[in-house]
Design a protein around this motif. Structure first.
Motif, PDB file in Angstrom:
ATOM      1  N   ILE A 199       2.215   6.503  -6.916  1.00  0.00           N
ATOM      2  CA  ILE A 199       1.195   7.430  -7.420  1.00  0.00           C
ATOM      3  C   ILE A 199       1.627   8.878  -7.208  1.00  0.00           C
ATOM      4  O   ILE A 199       1.366   9.746  -8.044  1.00  0.00           O
ATOM      5  CB  ILE A 199      -0.158   7.149  -6.731  1.00  0.00           C
ATOM      6  N   PHE A 227      -4.777   3.487  -8.158  1.00  0.00           N
ATOM      7  CA  PHE A 227      -4.645   2.946  -6.808  1.00  0.00           C
ATOM      8  C   PHE A 227      -5.323   1.580  -6.707  1.00  0.00           C
ATOM      9  O   PHE A 227      -4.754   0.629  -6.172  1.00  0.00           O
ATOM     10  CB  PHE A 227      -5.260   3.928  -5.807  1.00  0.00           C
ATOM     11  N   GLU A 228      -6.537   1.480  -7.254  1.00  0.00           N
ATOM     12  CA  GLU A 228      -7.274   0.213  -7.182  1.00  0.00           C
ATOM     13  C   GLU A 228      -6.517  -0.877  -7.943  1.00  0.00           C
ATOM     14  O   GLU A 228      -6.410  -2.005  -7.485  1.00  0.00           O
ATOM     15  CB  GLU A 228      -8.679   0.365  -7.793  1.00  0.00           C
ATOM     16  N   TYR A 257       1.222   4.178  -2.850  1.00  0.00           N
ATOM     17  CA  TYR A 257       1.041   5.618  -2.640  1.00  0.00           C
ATOM     18  C   TYR A 257       2.259   6.395  -3.128  1.00  0.00           C
ATOM     19  O   TYR A 257       2.137   7.445  -3.757  1.00  0.00           O
ATOM     20  CB  TYR A 257       0.782   5.912  -1.150  1.00  0.00           C
ATOM     21  N   LEU A 258       3.472   5.853  -2.840  1.00  0.00           N
ATOM     22  CA  LEU A 258       4.674   6.576  -3.266  1.00  0.00           C
ATOM     23  C   LEU A 258       4.793   6.613  -4.787  1.00  0.00           C
ATOM     24  O   LEU A 258       5.235   7.607  -5.364  1.00  0.00           O
ATOM     25  CB  LEU A 258       5.918   5.936  -2.638  1.00  0.00           C
ATOM     26  N   ARG A 291       0.819  -1.192   0.000  1.00  0.00           N
ATOM     27  CA  ARG A 291       0.000   0.000   0.000  1.00  0.00           C
ATOM     28  C   ARG A 291       0.862   1.254   0.000  1.00  0.00           C
ATOM     29  O   ARG A 291       0.646   2.174  -0.783  1.00  0.00           O
ATOM     30  CB  ARG A 291      -0.862  -0.033   1.270  1.00  0.00           C
ATOM     31  N   THR A 292       1.870   1.258   0.877  1.00  0.00           N
ATOM     32  CA  THR A 292       2.764   2.410   0.956  1.00  0.00           C
ATOM     33  C   THR A 292       3.508   2.611  -0.362  1.00  0.00           C
ATOM     34  O   THR A 292       3.624   3.721  -0.864  1.00  0.00           O
ATOM     35  CB  THR A 292       3.770   2.208   2.105  1.00  0.00           C
TER      36      THR A 292
END
Lengths: 517, 113
Positions: free
Chosen positions: B18, B108-109, B15-16, B11-12
């Motif tokens: 994106i 993200f998805e 995010y990074l 997940r992290t």
């Protein structure tokens, strides 16, 4: 007494409504935010219903009748506050918050201390607001009966406390929301009826209405349509009024019982839509309230308003009696009664959410099941409402007017800076949150304690003593910048920095990726 | 109702990744500009109005038509500008922000599946 009967009928309608909606599922999401199932228009109405306190209608119209132009300007600041909510707060909060402010903050901070700080401020706001709302019942009684009666006041406080407990215990956010929607409808209809009667009376000739208002104001006739009624004569007084208006603009969008409503829609886009709905309702509402204030000055007259038992709060009710007779007066008075319940219900659900979710669940050692959490939240509602009813009864005849301003200032100096930094500043950290929250809180309370709001002036809480070192009752112009300064300083003093967590915060707040559905 | 899909580590990383994507950089630039610009406009305009009311009351007392004076026209201006800013914000967000936010959410998805 017809107003009393009408109040009971409205209350009965609300209770039947809440009973028919039912308890819903025993999940925190259902209890705190009604499964985020409200549409934009529904939530917009509920936002309108939450935002408008009894004071926004009665006190503002009275203020316009007695202080004229400056009170109109003050009313405008309550409208502008919604632009802050729309542009700055609603969507990022929907994207990062789950049930409480603590949820949004713990995305990138150490969970326990920030939840404790957020819960502390939220609960203080709850206690202050709840006290104001309950003790404000005195005004309703005076309106209903035309005289001040301690016994009737105590009974109204008990009734409001009980109704709030039942609605929130049983219906959770769903029951609270429908109460707020019904109240919004009634209040809007009441103000449109009164404002419409006034405009018809003047055949929509606003200029004549304003002229009559100016001559009805008596001694201050020339001043009613021009600045000066609240600005005062010297620079200190003027700056105090500027401070008051800026606080209104910045503080309201960050009020916990208001922003929990931003979490009850399915998406940030729907939250945005609901805020715009609230704005479409709030703008005509305030315009009508201002006209009603001028109408009261014109048709009732400043002297009659000031010498009536309710003082400036009677301006709108007296105008209602003048234009629509006892029926319109009864309607307005009972709407004011329902208004208080809708606000106290909103306060109770947000306080229960923050106590159970931020303190009990995350700070106590064991993790409760979903059913246990809702059960605890329900017990919290009962305990808080009983406690506040007792406090309301004990304080019912005190002059607590300063609390309203204190509350909004407190929020603008602690929660607002915390929100803005946590969404937009990479370097913000746990220490920064704690500095802003506690620093803003303490600064506001200390400044107000040493201000004319508490001592040294005829309208202070303690008029007979004088320890007012600070010149203004409205301290926002000093405390809000200090709140931002604390956040900066606190962050710089700590080495903590988590760029990965900020990436999540930034992306979630702006796009909703990973937000709760 | 809980969103985390997969372990926290992926997940992290998502995010990074994106954070440096074109869609997100553009979304952030537009959103921040919009917020800063609108905030400055409406707070500045309201401040200007209250400062004039406080320190130039004679100007606000000038009558324009009947009993309507300059000060009341400023109030009308504030109310109209609030409605205009709201309408502008809704249009801008719908046209220029929502499509980008949707791209970011899709990304993200996809990475979290």
């Amino acid at each position: 007494m017809s107003a009393g009967v009408l109040s009971m009928i409205f209350l009965a309608i609300i209770l039947v409504f809440v009973a028919r909606i039912g308890r819903g599922k025993n999940t925190p999401s259902d209890y705190y935010v009604a499964n985020r199932a409200f549409t934009g228009p529904q939530n917009g109405l509920a936002l309108f219903g939450t935002y408008l306190l009894m004071t926004s209608f009665l006190a503002l119209s009275g203020d316009v009748a007695l202080n004229g132009y400056d009170a109109v300007l003050f009313g405008v600041s309550f409208i502008i506050a919604w632009l802050v909510a729309l542009v700055l707060i609603a969507e990022p909060l929907r994207n990062t918050g789950r049930f409480t402010l603590g949820d949004a903050l713990s995305i990138r901070m150490q969970e326990r201390p920030v939840r404790m700080a957020a819960a502390t401020v939220t609960l203080i706001v709850f206690f202050l607001y709840m006290t104001i709302q309950l003790t404000g019942a005195a005004a309703i009684v005076t309106l209903l009966l035309g005289v001040a009666s301690p016994l009737a006041e105590a009974m109204v406080i008990l009734l409001i406390g009980t109704a709030t407990t039942v609605i929130v215990f049983y219906g959770g956010m769903r029951g609270t929301t429908w109460t707020q929607i019904l109240k919004a409808g009634l209040l809007f209809v009441g103000v449109v009826a009164l404002g419409g009667a006034l405009l018809l009376h003047y055949r929509f000739d606003i200029s004549t209405l304003l002229g009559d208002a100016a001559s009805g104001a008596g001694s201050q006739s020339a001043a009613l349509l021009t600045p000066g009624g609240k600005f005062g004569a010297d620079t200190t007084d003027k700056l105090q009024f500027v401070s008051q208006m800026l606080t209104v603009i910045l503080g309201h969008a960050a009020l916990p019982y208001l922003f929990i409503r931003f979490l009850t829609t399915p998406s940030a886009r729907e939250t945005r839509r609901s805020v715009s709905w609230a704005i479409w309702l709030i703008v005509p509402f305030y315009v009508l309230v201002m006209l009603i204030g001028f109408g009261a000055a014109a048709l009732v007259g400043a002297e009659t308003i000031q010498s009536s038992p309710g003082g400036r709060l009677s301006a709108a009710p007296l105008l209602a009696e003048e234009l629509g007779g006892v029926a319109l007066l009864a309607f307005i008075a009972s709407v004011v009664f329902i208004t208080i319940i809708a606000v106290t219900a909103g306060l109770a659900i947000s306080a229960a959410a923050t106590f159970t979710h931020d303190i009990y669940r995350n700070i106590a050692r064991h993790t409760p099941s979903e059913g246990q959490e809702v059960h605890t939240a329900r017990i919290t509602v009962v305990v808080l409402c009983v406690l506040m009813t007792v406090v309301g009864l004990l304080l019912m005849r005190q002059n607590l007017h300063f609390m309203l301003a204190l509350n909004v200032t407190l929020v603008a100096s602690s929660i607002l800076p915390t929100m803005v930094y946590s969404w937009f500043w990479r370097r913000f950290n746990t220490s920064g949150v704690l500095w802003t929250m506690y620093g803003g809180l303490i600064t506001t309370v200390v400044l107000v304690a040493f201000s004319p709001a508490v001592s040294g002036a005829p309208q202070s809480m303690l008029p007979d003593v004088d320890f007012a070192i600070f010149p203004w009752s409205y301290v926002g112009l000093v405390s809000i910048p200090l709140g931002f300064l604390y956040g900066w300083l606190g962050s710089k003093l700590s080495r903590e920095r988590d760029d990965a967590a900020y990436a999540e915060m930034e992306i979630r707040s702006l796009s909703g990726a990973g937000a709760d559905k | 109702m809980t969103t985390p899909v997969g372990p926290q580590k992926t997940r992290t990383t998502t995010y990074l990744t994106i954070q440096s994507s074109d869609a997100f950089i553009q979304l952030r630039r537009r959103a921040r500009r919009l917020i800063a610009a609108l905030f400055t406009v409406f707070v500045g305009w309201f401040l200007a109005t209250i400062l004039l009311a406080g320190w130039a009351p004679d100007l606000f007392a000038l009558e324009v038509a009947g009993n309507v004076n300059v000060g009341l026209l400023f109030v009308v201006g504030q109310i109209l500008s609030t409605l205009l800013i709201t309408a502008f914000y809704l249009r801008y967000a719908r046209r220029w922000l929502d499509p980008l936010a949707e791209r970011v959410r899709d990304e993200f998805e996809r990475s979290n599946r």
